[in-house]
Design a protein around this motif. Structure first.
Motif, mmCIF file in Angstrom:
data_model
loop_
_atom_site.group_PDB
_atom_site.id
_atom_site.type_symbol
_atom_site.label_atom_id
_atom_site.label_comp_id
_atom_site.label_asym_id
_atom_site.label_seq_id
_atom_site.Cartn_x
_atom_site.Cartn_y
_atom_site.Cartn_z
ATOM 1 N N LEU A 206 0.841 -1.194 0.000
ATOM 2 C CA LEU A 206 0.000 0.000 0.000
ATOM 3 C C LEU A 206 0.872 1.238 0.000
ATOM 4 N N ASP B 180 0.153 5.614 -0.698
ATOM 5 C CA ASP B 180 -0.860 6.644 -0.970
ATOM 6 C C ASP B 180 -2.213 5.964 -1.120
ATOM 7 N N GLU B 181 -2.915 6.188 -2.222
ATOM 8 C CA GLU B 181 -4.216 5.538 -2.415
ATOM 9 C C GLU B 181 -4.112 4.327 -3.348
ATOM 10 N N TYR B 182 -2.910 3.815 -3.534
ATOM 11 C CA TYR B 182 -2.675 2.690 -4.438
ATOM 12 C C TYR B 182 -2.436 1.390 -3.686
ATOM 13 N N GLN C 246 -4.113 -1.119 -8.191
ATOM 14 C CA GLN C 246 -5.429 -0.523 -8.010
ATOM 15 C C GLN C 246 -5.296 0.837 -7.355
ATOM 16 N N ARG C 247 -6.185 1.717 -7.761
ATOM 17 C CA ARG C 247 -6.314 3.032 -7.113
ATOM 18 C C ARG C 247 -7.735 3.082 -6.582
ATOM 19 N N GLY C 248 -7.855 2.948 -5.277
ATOM 20 C CA GLY C 248 -9.188 2.802 -4.707
ATOM 21 C C GLY C 248 -9.786 1.496 -5.201
#
Length: 54
Positions: A4, A6-8, A18-20
């Motif tokens: 994991l 940031d948002e990845y 994946q992003r979110g």
């Protein structure tokens, strides 16, 4: 393994980024590079800092 940042989410077992909730398409070499950086990133950054300060 899942990494994991940031948002990845980098899922090495499924070979997905994946992003979110959205899948992010990446070329195989890009995926391998991201995998390498998430596994060895601290060593890469350390070597870069040492080289820059020399």
């Amino acid at each position: 393994m899942r990494h994991l940042f940031d948002e990845y989410l980098l899922d090495t077992d499924r070979r997905e980024l994946q992003r979110g909730a959205d899948a992010v398409p990446v070329a195989p070499q890009v995926f391998d590079f991201l995998d390498y950086l998430t596994t060895h990133g601290a060593a890469c950054a350390s070597a870069t800092i040492r080289a820059a300060s020399a």
